[in-house]
Design an enzyme around this catalytic site. Structure first.
Site, PDB file in Angstrom:
ATOM      1  CB  CYS A 196      -0.849  -0.211   1.235  1.00 29.64           C
ATOM      2  SG  CYS A 196      -1.780   1.522   1.401  1.00 29.64           S
ATOM      3  CG  HIS A 610     -28.766  21.297  -2.175  1.00 27.43           C
ATOM      4  ND1 HIS A 610     -29.018  20.663  -3.449  1.00 27.43           N
ATOM      5  CD2 HIS A 610     -28.942  22.534  -2.349  1.00 27.43           C
ATOM      6  CE1 HIS A 610     -29.340  21.676  -4.374  1.00 27.43           C
ATOM      7  NE2 HIS A 610     -29.338  22.787  -3.702  1.00 27.43           N
TER       8      HIS A 610
END
Ligand code: FAD
Ligand code: NDP
Length: 655
Positions: A196, A610
């Site tokens: 990784c 939103h």
């Protein structure tokens, strides 16, 4: 078991010398006593191989806490081995008459014990005595205590493999006060932190980011940014910056963490040589032995090669790409799963011509509707797909950085041949577990001989009780960093923290860092149909147009989300799939919800944020929100489909 620290024993390294002595060894038929051990004392003068004999014996003593030297027909030693077998004590039995180096070992035994009678029983590296003493100890009840003392190990836990899985297990075990040794050996490529950190996720994500920035530069002119000069990309500059970050992470960060956690770290190759003993070989070739009560194998995987002419000589893998000193140029990527498509995506994003050679389908195991959309997007990015083809030969036709390679491939039905020229060929055809040389056969750990993957039960235990395996080496689990880390941490807690939680390998979220990012959690539509029956699942889906994409006028039809529900189970959500910017960030949260048994009703009733792409999760399938432009299922709340709706584009264009 105590956690007494004992120094490892230096092993004999001069194998040539041992072999020459083996050749000159003679047979001896005496089964109860050693014949004329040629010691300097007895014969006056140093005999050849005398020093080696002592070291050879020590080498065997490394292999187990109980070691018996005997001959095949020695009846007395059967008494000893029977007692050990009844007590379930692991031991090593060295049958001298079966060995070419018998004479040398005899010398060693004489030097160390001054005894001649077979068998020689050693406990914890020390001479205990012969069969008589051993049997007597069993009769008078002292044997248990002797063996218990003898079974003290150097470490409570040895972790073989210092990737993120192994490190998590080691640090967690140390937090319970355990004496832990971590071994990591990855040559020049794979330092502490494993795949990784060094050759995987981190470098890949940073290069993906470099490609996204290129796209952002293009978009920015629509937001008023003005450029006077031509924009170009410098591969070497990017590569050096990425490598600098990686070096800082594995050198200072992880070493410091180990130190802080009081974990002993050795940059050495580990090989199990006996049930409780690991042999370590460091970068200079010096070998040591260390014993431990428990072992965790976390040696990860390395890239697979094809075994065709020219592949090892001229092709590169992901282990090379992220540190490639020169720009790879026109690249052929072989393989069309996670790695192939991610690398193809960022290389194309950096402006390089890329072709992907596909053997069968894209993204096996992933939702195939999404795979089709990813391919569509990549084709729009000017990536070519060559399918179904397999590579058969690679030749170098021009030196240089990059040089030029000629590749030959054959179609999967064997009817068509392809020949082409590329600067670089990147193999992304999967990985195999690094378990071939870690001594699994010595200790009887079962693994898949084809893939090298270790077989484990649901507690990550192998068939050998005190040996566990976690991370990429495990058979049948997802090869992902967070999976390895979680498995390591929970295993240490089960071993030392009196906890019982097992690693839950269900509903693990994953993310594909293709130029169009794809995040998924739970099952694909195909898998859901198989598992529950097509009539029992419902699929809600929607296209969406990220607000950020509207001003630059980017593809209106590219982003997409899908939620798969199991109808009889209160429409429980069994799969979430998002194709769009920051898909991983979006799906991360859904993974928690899926674990908690999220239903479609709960999803719909949740008020979201939103204006963000994640908004698509609830409102979009019902209403076309003005700002994020979800464009399908506008009036139809439910939309079951098994293939792309034929009037899909018609609807979209009408909006
Ligand atoms: P590893 O990280 O492979 O560590 C094993 C270590 O053991 C290595 O350092 C190795 O050198 C060492 N070792 C091997 N043999 C011995 C031995 N005999 N003695 C001592 N040491 C030994 N996963 C994600 O979740 N997200 C991603 O975005 C992602 N991207 C990836 C991109 C690429 C190009 C690749 C190759 C993989 C990616 N992965 C990703 C997968 C992820 O890297 C692995 O799942 C994870 O690293 C596994 O960790 P591990 O601890 O099991 O093994
Ligand atoms: P995979 O095993 O997932 O895919 C291998 C690909 O190569 C498939 O497309 C396969 O085709 C193809 N292939 C296999 N053998 C051959 C062959 N002989 N000739 C031609 N094509 C062949 O491997 P990856 O290398 O993509 O990834 C390895 C692992 O690393 C993954 O399992 C993943 O867990 C991890 N990873 C995770 C990432 C992430 O989380 N974002 C990124 C990168 C890797 P076919 O379908 O026909 O078998």
């Amino acid at each position: 078991m105590g956690n007494t620290v004992r120094r490892g024993i230096a092993l004999l390294l001069d194998q040539t010398r041992v072999r020459s002595v083996q050749n000159s060894a003679t047979e001896d038929s005496n089964d109860q006593e050693l014949s004329n051990p040629q010691t300097p004392g007895r014969r006056g003068g140093t005999q050849p191989g005398v020093k080696n004999g002592e070291e050879l014996v020590k080498q065997f003593l490394c292999q187990s806490n109980v070691v018996i030297f005997t001959m095949t027909s020695c009846t007395r030693s059967t008494q000893v081995t029977d007692i050990l077998a009844t007590m379930g004590v692991p031991h090593v039995c060295v049958e001298l008459d079966k060995r070419g180096d018998k004479q040398e070992i005899q010398h060693g035994l004489w030097v160390l014990t001054q005894q001649r009678e077979l068998p020689f029983v050693f406990v914890d590296g020390k001479y205990f005595g012969g069969a008589e003493k051993f049997v007597q100890a069993q009769r008078d009840g002292t044997l248990n205590e002797i063996l218990r003392r003898g079974l003290r190990y150097d470490y409570d836990l040895v972790v073989i493999g210092g990737g993120l899985g192994g490190l998590a297990a080691a640090k967690e075990a140390a937090s319970f006060g355990k004496n832990v040794l971590v071994l990591n050996f990855g040559g020049t490529k794979c330092g502490l932190g494993g795949t990784c950190i060094n050759v995987g996720c981190i470098a890949k994500k940073l290069m993906h980011q470099a490609a996204l920035l290129g796209q952002a530069i293009q978009d920015s002119s629509n937001f008023g940014w003005e450029f006077n000069k031509q924009v170009s990309h410098n591969w070497t500059c990017m590569m050096e910056a990425v490598q600098l970050h990686i070096k800082a992470m594995n050198c200072s960060h992880h070493k410091q963490h180990l130190q802080d956690s009081r974990v002993t770290y050795l940059n050495a190759l580990g090989e199990l040589v006996a049930p409780h003993t690991v042999k370590t070989t460091d970068t200079k070739g010096a070998a040591m032995c260390h014993s431990a009560a428990v072992f965790i194998i976390s040696t990860g995987e390395s890239p697979r090669y094809l075994g065709i002419p020219g592949d090892r000589e001229f092709c590169i893998t992901s282990d090379d790409l992220f540190s490639l000193p020169h720009c790879p140029g026109h690249t052929l990527v072989v393989g069309a799963s996670y790695m192939g498509l991610e690398c193809a995506g960022f290389l194309a994003g950096l402006g390089l011509p890329v072709t992907v050679m596909v053997r069968s389908i894209l993204l096996r195991g992933f939702d195939q509707k999404i795979a089709e959309r990813i391919e569509e997007h990549m084709v729009n990015q000017r990536i070519s797909f060559l399918r179904p083809f397999v590579l058969t030969k690679v030749e170098k036709i021009q030196e240089g950085s990059p040089g030029k390679l000629r590749v030959t491939a054959l179609s999967s039905d064997g009817k068509e041949t392809f020949e082409g020229e590329f600067n670089t060929v990147l193999l992304a055809i999967g990985r195999e577990a690094c378990t071939r040389n870690i001594g699994l056969d010595h200790v009887g750990v079962k693994y898949n001989p084809r893939t090298g993957k270790v077989l484990v039960d649901e507690e990550d235990r192998t068939n050998v009780g005190h040996i566990f395996a976690i991370g990429d080496v495990q058979k049948g689990r997802l090869d992902l960093t967070p999976v390895a880390v979680q498995a390591g941490r929970l295993l240490a807690r089960r071993l030392y923290g009196r906890q019982r939680t097992k690693c839950d390998y269900i509903n693990v979220p994953t993310m594909l860092f293709t130029s169009m990012e794809y995040g998924a959690c739970g099952v694909s539509e195909e898998r859901a149909s198989q598992m529950y029956g097509e009539e029992n699942i419902e699929v809600y889906h929607s296209n969406f147009w990220p607000l950020e994409w509207t001003v630059p006028g980017r593809d209106k039809y590219a982003c997409y989300a899908k939620v798969i529900c199991h109808i009889p189970d209160s429409e429980r959500v069994v799969g979430v799939h998002v194709l769009g910017p920051n898909a991983g960030e979006i799906v991360q949260g859904f993974a928690v919800a899926l674990r908690c048994g999220l239903t479609k009703e709960q999803l719909d009733s949740t008020i979201g944020i939103h204006p963000v792409c994640a908004e698509v999760r609830n409102a979009s399938w019902r209403f076309a929100s003005a700002l994020i432009y979800p464009v399908l299922c506008k009036t139809e709340q439910r939309c079951i489909f098994s293939s792309l709706h034929p009037i899909w584009k018609y609807f979209l264009d009408g909006l």
